[in-house]
Scaffold this motif. Sequence first.
Motif, PDB file in Angstrom:
ATOM      1  N   GLY A 145       0.839  -1.193   0.000  1.00  0.00           N
ATOM      2  CA  GLY A 145       0.000   0.000   0.000  1.00  0.00           C
ATOM      3  C   GLY A 145       0.873   1.242   0.000  1.00  0.00           C
ATOM      4  N   VAL A 146       0.559   2.189   0.893  1.00  0.00           N
ATOM      5  CA  VAL A 146       1.374   3.402   1.041  1.00  0.00           C
ATOM      6  C   VAL A 146       2.267   3.235   2.265  1.00  0.00           C
ATOM      7  CG1 VAL A 146       1.362   5.899   1.335  1.00  0.00           C
ATOM      8  CG2 VAL A 146      -0.476   4.789   0.054  1.00  0.00           C
ATOM      9  N   ILE A 147       3.556   3.495   2.087  1.00  0.00           N
ATOM     10  CA  ILE A 147       4.497   3.396   3.200  1.00  0.00           C
ATOM     11  C   ILE A 147       5.181   4.753   3.349  1.00  0.00           C
ATOM     12  CG2 ILE A 147       6.431   2.138   4.198  1.00  0.00           C
ATOM     13  CD1 ILE A 147       5.833  -0.009   1.964  1.00  0.00           C
ATOM     14  N   LEU A 148       5.053   5.341   4.509  1.00  0.00           N
ATOM     15  CA  LEU A 148       5.705   6.613   4.809  1.00  0.00           C
ATOM     16  C   LEU A 148       6.935   6.332   5.665  1.00  0.00           C
ATOM     17  CD1 LEU A 148       2.546   8.765   5.639  1.00  0.00           C
ATOM     18  CD2 LEU A 148       3.796   8.643   3.469  1.00  0.00           C
ATOM     19  N   VAL A 149       8.081   6.729   5.169  1.00  0.00           N
ATOM     20  CA  VAL A 149       9.349   6.442   5.847  1.00  0.00           C
ATOM     21  C   VAL A 149       9.951   7.747   6.335  1.00  0.00           C
ATOM     22  CG1 VAL A 149      11.638   5.432   5.631  1.00  0.00           C
ATOM     23  CG2 VAL A 149       9.718   4.435   4.361  1.00  0.00           C
ATOM     24  N   ALA A 150      10.149   7.852   7.630  1.00  0.00           N
ATOM     25  CA  ALA A 150      10.663   9.089   8.227  1.00  0.00           C
ATOM     26  C   ALA A 150      12.092   8.897   8.696  1.00  0.00           C
ATOM     27  CB  ALA A 150       9.784   9.501   9.405  1.00  0.00           C
ATOM     28  N   GLU A 151      12.892   9.955   8.570  1.00  0.00           N
ATOM     29  CA  GLU A 151      14.256   9.950   9.101  1.00  0.00           C
ATOM     30  C   GLU A 151      14.540  11.317   9.712  1.00  0.00           C
ATOM     31  OE1 GLU A 151      17.453   9.838   6.243  1.00  0.00           O
ATOM     32  OE2 GLU A 151      16.114  10.387   4.600  1.00  0.00           O
ATOM     33  N   GLY A 152      15.264  11.290  10.822  1.00  0.00           N
ATOM     34  CA  GLY A 152      15.582  12.538  11.500  1.00  0.00           C
ATOM     35  C   GLY A 152      15.391  12.414  12.997  1.00  0.00           C
ATOM     36  N   ALA A 153      15.328  13.550  13.666  1.00  0.00           N
ATOM     37  CA  ALA A 153      15.157  13.566  15.124  1.00  0.00           C
ATOM     38  C   ALA A 153      13.771  13.038  15.484  1.00  0.00           C
ATOM     39  CB  ALA A 153      15.340  14.980  15.651  1.00  0.00           C
ATOM     40  N   PRO A 154      13.667  12.041  16.367  1.00  0.00           N
ATOM     41  CA  PRO A 154      12.369  11.419  16.685  1.00  0.00           C
ATOM     42  C   PRO A 154      11.300  12.402  17.127  1.00  0.00           C
ATOM     43  CG  PRO A 154      14.166  10.129  17.600  1.00  0.00           C
ATOM     44  CD  PRO A 154      14.781  11.395  17.067  1.00  0.00           C
ATOM     45  N   HIS A 155      11.660  13.408  17.936  1.00  0.00           N
ATOM     46  CA  HIS A 155      10.655  14.333  18.448  1.00  0.00           C
ATOM     47  C   HIS A 155      10.105  15.244  17.354  1.00  0.00           C
ATOM     48  CE1 HIS A 155      14.413  16.647  18.643  1.00  0.00           C
ATOM     49  NE2 HIS A 155      13.674  17.748  18.596  1.00  0.00           N
ATOM     50  N   ARG A 156      10.854  15.396  16.253  1.00  0.00           N
ATOM     51  CA  ARG A 156      10.350  16.226  15.155  1.00  0.00           C
ATOM     52  C   ARG A 156       9.633  15.381  14.092  1.00  0.00           C
ATOM     53  NH1 ARG A 156      15.526  19.023  15.684  1.00  0.00           N
ATOM     54  NH2 ARG A 156      16.325  17.765  13.956  1.00  0.00           N
ATOM     55  N   VAL A 157      10.173  14.220  13.780  1.00  0.00           N
ATOM     56  CA  VAL A 157       9.571  13.432  12.703  1.00  0.00           C
ATOM     57  C   VAL A 157       8.232  12.812  13.110  1.00  0.00           C
ATOM     58  CG1 VAL A 157      11.798  12.915  11.651  1.00  0.00           C
ATOM     59  CG2 VAL A 157      10.830  11.304  13.280  1.00  0.00           C
ATOM     60  N   LYS A 158       8.001  12.687  14.399  1.00  0.00           N
ATOM     61  CA  LYS A 158       6.731  12.108  14.849  1.00  0.00           C
ATOM     62  C   LYS A 158       5.550  12.936  14.368  1.00  0.00           C
ATOM     63  CE  LYS A 158       4.323  10.394  18.960  1.00  0.00           C
ATOM     64  NZ  LYS A 158       4.394  10.217  20.446  1.00  0.00           N
ATOM     65  N   SER A 159       5.614  14.255  14.583  1.00  0.00           N
ATOM     66  CA  SER A 159       4.526  15.128  14.145  1.00  0.00           C
ATOM     67  C   SER A 159       4.520  15.265  12.626  1.00  0.00           C
ATOM     68  CB  SER A 159       4.638  16.502  14.801  1.00  0.00           C
ATOM     69  OG  SER A 159       5.881  17.116  14.467  1.00  0.00           O
ATOM     70  N   LEU A 160       5.692  15.290  12.028  1.00  0.00           N
ATOM     71  CA  LEU A 160       5.800  15.395  10.571  1.00  0.00           C
ATOM     72  C   LEU A 160       5.158  14.182   9.902  1.00  0.00           C
ATOM     73  CD1 LEU A 160       7.194  17.394   8.540  1.00  0.00           C
ATOM     74  CD2 LEU A 160       9.106  15.801   8.495  1.00  0.00           C
ATOM     75  N   LEU A 161       5.398  13.020  10.471  1.00  0.00           N
ATOM     76  CA  LEU A 161       4.841  11.777   9.948  1.00  0.00           C
ATOM     77  C   LEU A 161       3.325  11.743  10.123  1.00  0.00           C
ATOM     78  CD1 LEU A 161       5.855   9.125   8.689  1.00  0.00           C
ATOM     79  CD2 LEU A 161       6.088   8.198  10.995  1.00  0.00           C
ATOM     80  N   ALA A 162       2.847  12.210  11.280  1.00  0.00           N
ATOM     81  CA  ALA A 162       1.399  12.224  11.538  1.00  0.00           C
ATOM     82  C   ALA A 162       0.682  13.153  10.558  1.00  0.00           C
ATOM     83  CB  ALA A 162       1.135  12.653  12.973  1.00  0.00           C
ATOM     84  N   GLN A 163       1.269  14.309  10.285  1.00  0.00           N
ATOM     85  CA  GLN A 163       0.664  15.252   9.339  1.00  0.00           C
ATOM     86  C   GLN A 163       0.593  14.671   7.933  1.00  0.00           C
ATOM     87  OE1 GLN A 163       2.910  18.910   9.611  1.00  0.00           O
ATOM     88  NE2 GLN A 163       2.599  19.063  11.825  1.00  0.00           N
ATOM     89  N   GLU A 164       1.669  14.025   7.512  1.00  0.00           N
ATOM     90  CA  GLU A 164       1.693  13.449   6.169  1.00  0.00           C
ATOM     91  C   GLU A 164       0.724  12.274   6.058  1.00  0.00           C
ATOM     92  OE1 GLU A 164       2.625  13.321   2.225  1.00  0.00           O
ATOM     93  OE2 GLU A 164       3.098  14.852   3.728  1.00  0.00           O
ATOM     94  N   LYS A 165       0.632  11.489   7.095  1.00  0.00           N
ATOM     95  CA  LYS A 165      -0.302  10.352   7.095  1.00  0.00           C
ATOM     96  C   LYS A 165      -1.745  10.836   6.976  1.00  0.00           C
ATOM     97  CE  LYS A 165      -0.944   5.952   9.490  1.00  0.00           C
ATOM     98  NZ  LYS A 165      -0.502   5.113  10.642  1.00  0.00           N
ATOM     99  N   LYS A 166      -2.053  11.920   7.677  1.00  0.00           N
ATOM    100  CA  LYS A 166      -3.397  12.497   7.601  1.00  0.00           C
ATOM    101  C   LYS A 166      -3.669  13.035   6.203  1.00  0.00           C
ATOM    102  CE  LYS A 166      -6.340  15.908   9.913  1.00  0.00           C
ATOM    103  NZ  LYS A 166      -6.394  16.944  10.998  1.00  0.00           N
ATOM    104  N   ARG A 167      -2.668  13.652   5.606  1.00  0.00           N
ATOM    105  CA  ARG A 167      -2.799  14.229   4.272  1.00  0.00           C
ATOM    106  C   ARG A 167      -3.039  13.135   3.226  1.00  0.00           C
ATOM    107  NH1 ARG A 167       0.800  17.786   0.524  1.00  0.00           N
ATOM    108  NH2 ARG A 167       2.471  16.293   0.904  1.00  0.00           N
ATOM    109  N   VAL A 168      -2.306  12.050   3.351  1.00  0.00           N
ATOM    110  CA  VAL A 168      -2.425  10.954   2.385  1.00  0.00           C
ATOM    111  C   VAL A 168      -3.746  10.214   2.552  1.00  0.00           C
ATOM    112  CG1 VAL A 168      -1.465   8.701   1.750  1.00  0.00           C
ATOM    113  CG2 VAL A 168       0.060  10.648   2.107  1.00  0.00           C
ATOM    114  N   SER A 169      -4.173  10.010   3.800  1.00  0.00           N
ATOM    115  CA  SER A 169      -5.381   9.225   4.065  1.00  0.00           C
ATOM    116  C   SER A 169      -6.625   9.841   3.438  1.00  0.00           C
ATOM    117  CB  SER A 169      -5.573   9.058   5.572  1.00  0.00           C
ATOM    118  OG  SER A 169      -5.809  10.316   6.186  1.00  0.00           O
ATOM    119  N   ARG A 170      -6.614  11.144   3.226  1.00  0.00           N
ATOM    120  CA  ARG A 170      -7.766  11.793   2.607  1.00  0.00           C
ATOM    121  C   ARG A 170      -7.975  11.348   1.168  1.00  0.00           C
ATOM    122  NH1 ARG A 170      -5.956  17.782   4.703  1.00  0.00           N
ATOM    123  NH2 ARG A 170      -6.599  17.569   6.886  1.00  0.00           N
ATOM    124  N   LEU A 171      -6.903  10.909   0.518  1.00  0.00           N
ATOM    125  CA  LEU A 171      -6.994  10.524  -0.890  1.00  0.00           C
ATOM    126  C   LEU A 171      -7.076   9.017  -1.114  1.00  0.00           C
ATOM    127  CD1 LEU A 171      -4.478  12.878  -2.744  1.00  0.00           C
ATOM    128  CD2 LEU A 171      -6.954  12.909  -2.845  1.00  0.00           C
TER     129      LEU A 171
END
Length: 242
Positions: free
Chosen positions: A139-165
């Motif tokens: 399916g769709v796989i979102l792969v994050a890299e970077g500081a955990p405290h920053r990528v957590k919110s970044l990943l959540a935002q992108e997941k929400k954005r993708v799920s709409r479509l």
Amino acid sequence: MAGKQDKEAAKQAKREKRAASKARRGQLFEAFKMQRREDPMLIPWMAGSIVVVAGVLFGIGFLFDIQWTLLPLGIVLGILLAVIIFGRRVQRTVYGKADGQPGAGAWALENMRGKWKVTPTVAATTQLDAVHRVLGHPGVILVAEGAPHRVKSLLAQEKKRVSRLVGDTPIYDVTIGHEDKQVPLKKLQSHLTKLPRNLKPAQIDALEAKLAALGSRGAAMPKGPMPAGAKMRNVQRTIRRR
């Protein structure tokens, strides 16, 4: 006239083939020199694999009085094993150098084998944290890299954005790292290939067309780290051809 042109074309094709073969040998030799400098155990492992495999087949042949027949086969199989060991150790060295560098995740994803559709850096921060999007049978796989405290919110935002479509299409998220519930860079490719196969090729193409409208956002990210000798795509392809 046509016959002369055909001969010239054949000669040109042979010259190109010889040039390509020479380039592949050059790549292997350069990779070998690099790995030998980085890995003192490379030659002992390769030589040992040839000796052990040849010795085992020679011993089996000795029991049936065909040892000299099996010895050449043992040497060939030993060389094949040595090439496999070489490729694995080169890969381990390169991934070790890339681990932790900005863009390492994108580099690893773009070197994956198979029909994966990778879109690097669909979201990023100015600190070079990033989220990459991968489409494949899971399916769709979102792969994050970077500081955990920053990528957590970044990943959540992108997941929400993708799920709409994508509707009911499964969405997986992966964070690269060495902490709990994270996936080390060297295991990223194998982790993705072990995910369930939920989509057919036609569904993947349709999904790609949908997600193309999303584009990307965030700060620019480097294409991926390039540690010394890290042309892994070319090296891996050359080793497979061998």
